[in-house]
Design an enzyme around this catalytic site. Sequence first.
Site, PDB file in Angstrom:
ATOM      1  N   SER A 152       0.621   0.045  -2.198  1.00  0.00           N
ATOM      2  CA  SER A 152       1.164   1.038  -1.253  1.00  0.00           C
ATOM      3  C   SER A 152       0.346   2.324  -1.299  1.00  0.00           C
ATOM      4  CB  SER A 152       2.605   1.394  -1.631  1.00  0.00           C
ATOM      5  OG  SER A 152       3.439   0.303  -1.450  1.00  0.00           O
ATOM      6  N   ARG A 252       5.708 -11.549  11.873  1.00  0.00           N
ATOM      7  CA  ARG A 252       6.642 -10.546  11.332  1.00  0.00           C
ATOM      8  C   ARG A 252       7.097  -9.538  12.402  1.00  0.00           C
ATOM      9  NH1 ARG A 252       4.435  -8.688   5.639  1.00  0.00           N
ATOM     10  NH2 ARG A 252       6.504  -7.755   5.575  1.00  0.00           N
ATOM     11  N   GLN A 299       8.257   1.386   5.070  1.00  0.00           N
ATOM     12  CA  GLN A 299       7.196   1.225   6.072  1.00  0.00           C
ATOM     13  C   GLN A 299       7.580   1.920   7.375  1.00  0.00           C
ATOM     14  OE1 GLN A 299       6.414  -2.966   6.380  1.00  0.00           O
ATOM     15  NE2 GLN A 299       5.571  -3.083   4.324  1.00  0.00           N
ATOM     16  N   ASP A 445       9.949  -5.911  -3.653  1.00  0.00           N
ATOM     17  CA  ASP A 445       8.830  -6.859  -3.769  1.00  0.00           C
ATOM     18  C   ASP A 445       8.896  -7.670  -5.066  1.00  0.00           C
ATOM     19  OD1 ASP A 445       7.814  -6.013  -1.365  1.00  0.00           O
ATOM     20  OD2 ASP A 445       6.495  -4.518  -2.269  1.00  0.00           O
ATOM     21  N   ARG A 476      11.331 -15.034   1.799  1.00  0.00           N
ATOM     22  CA  ARG A 476      11.241 -15.193   0.343  1.00  0.00           C
ATOM     23  C   ARG A 476      12.495 -15.789  -0.278  1.00  0.00           C
ATOM     24  NH1 ARG A 476       7.582  -9.876  -1.170  1.00  0.00           N
ATOM     25  NH2 ARG A 476       5.601 -10.942  -0.748  1.00  0.00           N
ATOM     26  N   ARG A 523       3.191 -13.380  -3.623  1.00  0.00           N
ATOM     27  CA  ARG A 523       4.161 -13.162  -4.701  1.00  0.00           C
ATOM     28  C   ARG A 523       4.944 -14.446  -5.039  1.00  0.00           C
ATOM     29  NH1 ARG A 523       3.192  -7.849  -5.266  1.00  0.00           N
ATOM     30  NH2 ARG A 523       3.289  -6.530  -3.416  1.00  0.00           N
TER      31      ARG A 523
HETATM   32  C1  S3P Z   1       5.884  -0.973   1.382  1.00  0.00           C
HETATM   33  C2  S3P Z   1       7.227  -1.024   1.669  1.00  0.00           C
HETATM   34  C3  S3P Z   1       8.046  -2.221   1.486  1.00  0.00           C
HETATM   35  C4  S3P Z   1       7.354  -3.269   0.634  1.00  0.00           C
HETATM   36  C5  S3P Z   1       5.915  -3.434   0.983  1.00  0.00           C
HETATM   37  C6  S3P Z   1       5.178  -2.125   0.814  1.00  0.00           C
HETATM   38  C7  S3P Z   1       5.152   0.277   1.629  1.00  0.00           C
HETATM   39  O1  S3P Z   1       8.344  -2.786   2.746  1.00  0.00           O
HETATM   40  O2  S3P Z   1       8.015  -4.508   0.731  1.00  0.00           O
HETATM   41  O3  S3P Z   1       5.300  -4.406   0.160  1.00  0.00           O
HETATM   42  O4  S3P Z   1       4.009   0.420   1.135  1.00  0.00           O
HETATM   43  O5  S3P Z   1       5.689   1.154   2.312  1.00  0.00           O
HETATM   44  P1  S3P Z   1       9.618  -2.273   3.607  1.00  0.00           P
HETATM   45  O6  S3P Z   1       9.469  -0.828   3.710  1.00  0.00           O
HETATM   46  O7  S3P Z   1       9.532  -2.930   4.944  1.00  0.00           O
HETATM   47  O8  S3P Z   1      10.792  -2.714   2.840  1.00  0.00           O
END
Ligand code: S3P
Length: 572
Positions: A152, A252, A299, A445, A476, A523
């Site tokens: 991230s 997605r 995200q 995650d 998952r 994963r």
């Molecule tokens: C992430 C947010 C998460 C996570 C992803 C990385 C990020 O997703 O699952 O691997 O870097 O902001 P969501 O925000 O959709 O839950």
Amino acid sequence: MDVERHDQVLARTSHLPHLLAFSLVDTLARQDQRLDIFRYAAGGFRDFTRIAGSDPVMWRDIFIANREAVLASLDDFEVGLQRLRNAVAIGDSDAMLATFDRASHARHYFESLLNKTSYQAEYHMQPQGQVTYRVRPGGSAQGQLRVPGDKSISHRSIMLGALANGVTEVKGFLEGEDSLATLQAFREMGVAIEGPHQGNVTIHGVGMHGLKAPSGPLYVGNSGTAMRLFAGLLAGQAFDSELTGDGSLTKRPMNRVADPLRKMGATIDTAEGGRPPLKISGGAALKGINYLMPMASAQVKSCLLLAGLYAEGETRVREPAPTRDHTERMLNGFGYPVAREGDTCWLEGGGQLTAGPIDVPSDISSATFFLVAAAITPGSDITLEHVGINPTRIGVINILKQMGANLELGNQAEVGGEPVADIRIRYAPLKGIDIPVDQVPLAIDEFPALFIAAANAEGTTRLRGAEELRVKESDRIQAMADGLAVLSVEHTVVEDGIDIIGNGDAGTASYAGGRINSLGDHRIAMAFAIAALRASEEIVIDDCANVATSFPNFIELATRIGMTLSVEGEHE
Ligand code: S3P
């Protein structure tokens, strides 16, 4: 392709290189020392000039027929050549390096497109294609490890560094397929980026309005994070853009970002059902909004904050539960104020980012596989160094502790606005728990690995409120349930979670072995690899190439702790 476009593209990709090759060989051939020059010319000369041996008549005809487009491409080339000439003349090492580095990476990227391999395979020689892991049952879990940089934070370091004024030096960057795709996308928008060299990346920021229109779609590989964050950032640009990804990403949901971005004034087209590719129209006048997210998603929050940088007024995002806050921390670190009160964070558009150093901690999501390896293996003792323990990411620590894991934090420090620690974990019997719902977004995650912990715990582990797991790189919940069924682990799937009945007996293997389909989800693949520590038979895992998206040296570290794994598949 229409005829005019064809002529323009060919002028650049074929006619110009031929012209240059003919011209260089002719220029050298006319010089007095030509015999010496040709006698000593080696691979560089041969590679550059091979096409000067082509048919002269045909090429004369081509240059006559495509005169305008060839001249235009030659003019562009002359500008670039003049720039480089100046850099050489005044010894401007930064300018030379930036040009060569950009060109070198663009060449590798091009090679990967030609060979239909991943960027990383071209560049780092990772296994590609149908990769299968074969993991022997048993083994030990011992040692001191440093897992790669946080995914991230690595994505965000490139994004913010590119938009900043000044030069951003990044240490500990994750050289995984996903973050490399992000890096390449910014190169395609004209940003000079040096590296990565052993986790070091230097980004020559172009400022908030300095990105250039890419010449084609931006490919973000397997990464939902990249696509959603890019969507916000590109919605604020003056140029049109298109985001594409691999087969998994193409399935997605993107309406979670497209809908609120449209509310801000962006024009975004998706494929059917809100799936990628995303086509984003440039030049939109964005306006800040006050948005309550329907799901707890970092995200979506980050996407809107990035769009908010370009919006008039305030952009406010309210989250139904806390999610990772790297975007807010990093924006603040780049001198861009992001405020927070309770469940809402906000920023005011129109500001500037100021470059600064970034030290990327090790990724707790990658560390998790070794936390679980130690948690389930009698006699284990593993220390993971310099792991990011941001409070919005430590659900896995809280959950494992509740299950009875023996886990200690040492050497706690703060690097570049993010807390880090060494995590030591030794074997202790685990028990099943009801996973607290408030920990779900904080461990989102980590569930594939936590399911393996649950399969080794005494009693039932119950997960609810985790419907987001169904829209990750794979579904998952189902992918793990299918794998657990192969290993004969008792479980019950529900829409938003699962119950797993573990075998807490340290004296016997916890489950069978078998052949697992990871569905190309990194994963899922790593979780079942770790599971083999307590299986009675070998575990074979198919479709593992995407482990390289987040954890390129997973096999090396798993071997180092005492597991026996072999990798089958194509190697570069
Ligand atoms: C992430 C947010 C998460 C996570 C992803 C990385 C990020 O997703 O699952 O691997 O870097 O902001 P969501 O925000 O959709 O839950």
